[in-house]
Structure formats: C-alpha cells, structure tokens
Design an enzyme around this catalytic site. Structure first.
Site, PDB file in Angstrom:
ATOM      1  N   GLU A 101       0.828  -1.219   0.000  1.00 33.11           N
ATOM      2  CA  GLU A 101       0.000   0.000   0.000  1.00 33.11           C
ATOM      3  C   GLU A 101       0.863   1.271   0.000  1.00 33.11           C
ATOM      4  O   GLU A 101       0.377   2.350   0.341  1.00 33.11           O
ATOM      5  CB  GLU A 101      -0.957   0.018   1.205  1.00 33.11           C
ATOM      6  CG  GLU A 101      -1.865  -1.186   1.333  1.00 33.11           C
ATOM      7  CD  GLU A 101      -2.898  -1.344   0.206  1.00 33.11           C
ATOM      8  OE1 GLU A 101      -2.927  -0.483  -0.702  1.00 33.11           O
ATOM      9  OE2 GLU A 101      -3.638  -2.334   0.240  1.00 33.11           O
ATOM     10  N   HIS A 128     -12.829  -3.851   3.677  1.00 32.92           N
ATOM     11  CA  HIS A 128     -11.375  -4.035   3.780  1.00 32.92           C
ATOM     12  C   HIS A 128     -10.799  -3.457   5.082  1.00 32.92           C
ATOM     13  O   HIS A 128     -10.183  -4.179   5.866  1.00 32.92           O
ATOM     14  CB  HIS A 128     -10.704  -3.403   2.548  1.00 32.92           C
ATOM     15  CG  HIS A 128      -9.217  -3.572   2.519  1.00 32.92           C
ATOM     16  ND1 HIS A 128      -8.508  -3.721   1.362  1.00 32.92           N
ATOM     17  CD2 HIS A 128      -8.293  -3.584   3.519  1.00 32.92           C
ATOM     18  CE1 HIS A 128      -7.219  -3.861   1.645  1.00 32.92           C
ATOM     19  NE2 HIS A 128      -7.057  -3.771   2.943  1.00 32.92           N
ATOM     20  N   GLU A 181     -17.869  11.828  22.409  1.00 32.23           N
ATOM     21  CA  GLU A 181     -16.554  12.412  22.099  1.00 32.23           C
ATOM     22  C   GLU A 181     -16.253  12.391  20.588  1.00 32.23           C
ATOM     23  O   GLU A 181     -15.365  13.113  20.127  1.00 32.23           O
ATOM     24  CB  GLU A 181     -15.458  11.650  22.836  1.00 32.23           C
ATOM     25  CG  GLU A 181     -15.063  10.357  22.139  1.00 32.23           C
ATOM     26  CD  GLU A 181     -14.282   9.394  22.988  1.00 32.23           C
ATOM     27  OE1 GLU A 181     -14.869   8.770  23.881  1.00 32.23           O
ATOM     28  OE2 GLU A 181     -13.082   9.267  22.760  1.00 32.23           O
ATOM     29  N   HIS A 208      -2.895   2.223   8.324  1.00 30.79           N
ATOM     30  CA  HIS A 208      -3.931   1.379   7.722  1.00 30.79           C
ATOM     31  C   HIS A 208      -4.108   0.141   8.590  1.00 30.79           C
ATOM     32  O   HIS A 208      -3.135  -0.562   8.865  1.00 30.79           O
ATOM     33  CB  HIS A 208      -3.515   0.992   6.300  1.00 30.79           C
ATOM     34  CG  HIS A 208      -4.393  -0.056   5.685  1.00 30.79           C
ATOM     35  ND1 HIS A 208      -5.756   0.081   5.542  1.00 30.79           N
ATOM     36  CD2 HIS A 208      -4.105  -1.285   5.164  1.00 30.79           C
ATOM     37  CE1 HIS A 208      -6.262  -0.988   4.968  1.00 30.79           C
ATOM     38  NE2 HIS A 208      -5.272  -1.840   4.732  1.00 30.79           N
ATOM     39  N   HIS A 247      -7.167  -3.159   9.874  1.00 35.61           N
ATOM     40  CA  HIS A 247      -8.345  -3.952   9.499  1.00 35.61           C
ATOM     41  C   HIS A 247      -9.238  -4.133  10.724  1.00 35.61           C
ATOM     42  O   HIS A 247      -9.394  -5.252  11.214  1.00 35.61           O
ATOM     43  CB  HIS A 247      -7.912  -5.326   8.964  1.00 35.61           C
ATOM     44  CG  HIS A 247      -7.158  -5.308   7.670  1.00 35.61           C
ATOM     45  ND1 HIS A 247      -6.602  -6.436   7.102  1.00 35.61           N
ATOM     46  CD2 HIS A 247      -6.880  -4.285   6.815  1.00 35.61           C
ATOM     47  CE1 HIS A 247      -6.013  -6.122   5.953  1.00 35.61           C
ATOM     48  NE2 HIS A 247      -6.151  -4.822   5.771  1.00 35.61           N
TER      49      HIS A 247
HETATM   50  P1  13P Z   1       1.114  -5.462   3.093  1.00 37.09           P
HETATM   51  O1  13P Z   1       1.537  -6.719   3.836  1.00 37.09           O
HETATM   52  O2  13P Z   1       1.707  -5.419   1.710  1.00 37.09           O
HETATM   53  O3  13P Z   1       1.394  -4.222   3.898  1.00 37.09           O
HETATM   54  O4  13P Z   1      -0.459  -5.557   2.854  1.00 37.09           O
HETATM   55  C1  13P Z   1      -1.355  -5.679   3.926  1.00 37.09           C
HETATM   56  C2  13P Z   1      -2.651  -4.998   3.675  1.00 37.09           C
HETATM   57  O5  13P Z   1      -3.375  -4.700   4.601  1.00 37.09           O
HETATM   58  C3  13P Z   1      -3.043  -4.679   2.269  1.00 37.09           C
HETATM   59  O6  13P Z   1      -4.129  -3.811   2.237  1.00 37.09           O
HETATM   60 ZN    ZN Z   2      -5.337  -3.850   4.097  1.00 34.57          ZN
END
Ligand code: 13P
Ligand code: ZN
Length: 274
Positions: A115, A210, A169, A139, A141
């Site tokens: 990413e 995602h 908040e 980023h 999940h």
């Molecule tokens: P990477 O291991 O390449 O960082 O990818 C993980 C991910 O969350 C892709 O969206």
């Molecule tokens: Zn991801």
C-alpha cells in the site's frame, strides 16, 4: 545513534504492537508509515546503507527527498517488537518523488508495504493541508468498521453521522467527518488516488469490506483516532444487533450545542434530518 534506539522508531513499534493487541492486524494485515523529521534523519543516518532505486508506482513530487519509516509487505505486526529489522524499513524518495530506495531495515529482503502508493499519496495531501504537521498514516483492518460496510450505505454522511451518534466524544475527535471508498482493488494507484482525494477533507477514510486509513500528527493522535472510530463502530454493531432502530440518540441540535461548547465546527451536511 542506533536506529533502534531512536524515539521515533520506538514510538512506531509501540503503536504497531498496540494495533496488533487490538486485533486489527491478522496475519500481515495493515501497514504503518511515518514521515521522518529532518533532525531525526540526521540522528540515525550514519547507519544508512542505500539499496537500489525502485519505482513507487505513483508520483509524489511534494515528498521529494523525504524519508519514511514503513512496515514491510507481507510482514506481521505481531513480529515488529521482536524483530524490527526484519519487519520494517526506512526508505528515501528521489528528487522527483517517483522512486524510493531502502536505506535501513528489511534485512531478510522484501519490499515496503504493497500500500506504499496510498501511504505516500495520503502523506503528500496531508502534509499540504496540515501545513506539514501530519507525519503518520495508518492502515488497519478493524473488525467493526469493516462489518458496518456491509450494512450501511457507503456514504461519507451516513458513516460520519452514525459513528458520531455512538459516542459523544466522536464529533470532537473527528469533527471533519469520515470518507468512504467503495470496494476497489487494493495496492494500486487508483485506490490511492481515491483515498488521498478524501484525505483533503478528512483524517479518516474507510475502505469498504477491507479496513480503514487514519492520518495524524503523531503516533498517539493517529492511534487514538483509529481506536475512537473503531470503538464507536463496535457500539453501533452492538446496538444494531439488539434492535434495528434506536429508542433515543444524540440529535442534530445536540451536536450543534456540543460544537459551541467544545469549539469545533461540525459541517451541516452531517446534521441532516432522518
Ligand atoms: P502489506 O503486507 O503489503 O502491507 O499488505 C497488507 C494490507 O493490509 C493490504 O491492504
Ligand atoms: Zn489492508
């Protein structure tokens, strides 16, 4: 100074591990990047051994010659504390913002996160709109935010308003709101461009089905932002699991009153009548 003794590296590793402990980084899920300050680069650069230049996959001219600490592609957040040199790297960008080279870390090979285009395009936008104050792009999940992308309309207004309503908040922590990117193939320039466009107005962008991107000035603020949004999403998931409607909630006028006392400006587009 040894790279692993530098405060920004320790802060990066602690944040990554905090994310792992929250359950936001199954396997190699998620990635983290930090735009290193010039004095921090100077403090560790005697340890740099530059590798060959590689294309970024997009162009970020405003980030020319900047250095970033980033997680490696395919690397697990749960390993960052115990084997940082294998899991993360420092990269340098060239003078056009078209190529990068690893100058430290990823000692057993591999590349920076897949990413990287999204991280760098977000950094470029946030550096401009924050007058250089934002340094962290994260980023993750997080389970509840992802779950909501299956049941809420994929609209900035709806996600912002529903998440604001779940915890008082929230409008203070993310007064500008949250952007939503529809499902797209991850890892490329296209999703990076869509995300960075949203980052012109928001500090948070959700990737449908995602995960989420958050931007902030430092590790505490960026982790705290991700944590606050996900906590709010968890309350919404629990509420929706009990019954589909709410008996009572925070009203648009309540938000306007809160904005006055907390000195934030809340865009009216999120305070619609339902
Ligand atoms: P990477 O291991 O390449 O960082 O990818 C993980 C991910 O969350 C892709 O969206
Ligand atoms: Zn991801």
């Amino acid at each position: 100074m040894n790279v692993l003794d530098a405060e920004f590296v320790l802060g990066f590793m602690r944040m990554a591990n905090d994310g792992w402990e929250q359950g936001w980084h199954e396997r190699n899920g998620g990635n983290l990047s930090y735009r290193i300050k010039p004095e921090e680069v100077n403090s560790v650069k005697e340890q740099f051994v530059p590798k060959q230049w590689e294309p970024i996959g997009t162009t970020v001219p405003k980030l020319a010659n900047e250095y970033f600490l980033v997680t490696g592609s395919g690397k697990y957040f749960r390993n960052i504390l115990i084997k940082p040199e294998d899991s993360v790297c420092i990269i340098e960008l060239d003078d056009k913002g078209e190529n990068y080279r690893i100058v430290w870390g990823l000692v057993n090979g591999k590349r920076p996160t897949s990413e990287l285009p999204s991280h760098l395009m977000n950094h470029e936008v946030k550096m401009s709109v924050s007058s250089g104050r934002h340094h962290v792009i994260y980023h993750a999940h997080p389970t509840n935010v992802i779950a909501l992308t299956f049941v809420l309309p994929l609209k900035d207004e709806v996600f912002t308003r529903e998440l604001w309503e779940m915890a008082t908040e929230c409008p203070v922590v993310f007064p500008d709101g949250i952007g939503v990117v529809p499902w797209m193939v991850p890892g490329g320039r296209e999703i990076a461009a869509a995300t960075s466009e949203l980052m012109k107005q928001y500090d948070v962008a959700i990737w449908a089905h995602h995960g989420m991107f958050a931007s902030g000035e430092d590790f505490d603020l960026t982790f705290g932002l991700m944590h606050t949004v996900e906590k709010s999403a968890e309350i919404l998931v629990k509420t929706l699991s009990m019954r589909p409607d709410k008996l009572q909630t925070i009203t648009p006028q309540n938000f306007r009153d809160l904005a006055v006392d907390f000195k934030v400006s809340l865009p009216e587009k999120f305070l619609y009548e339902k």
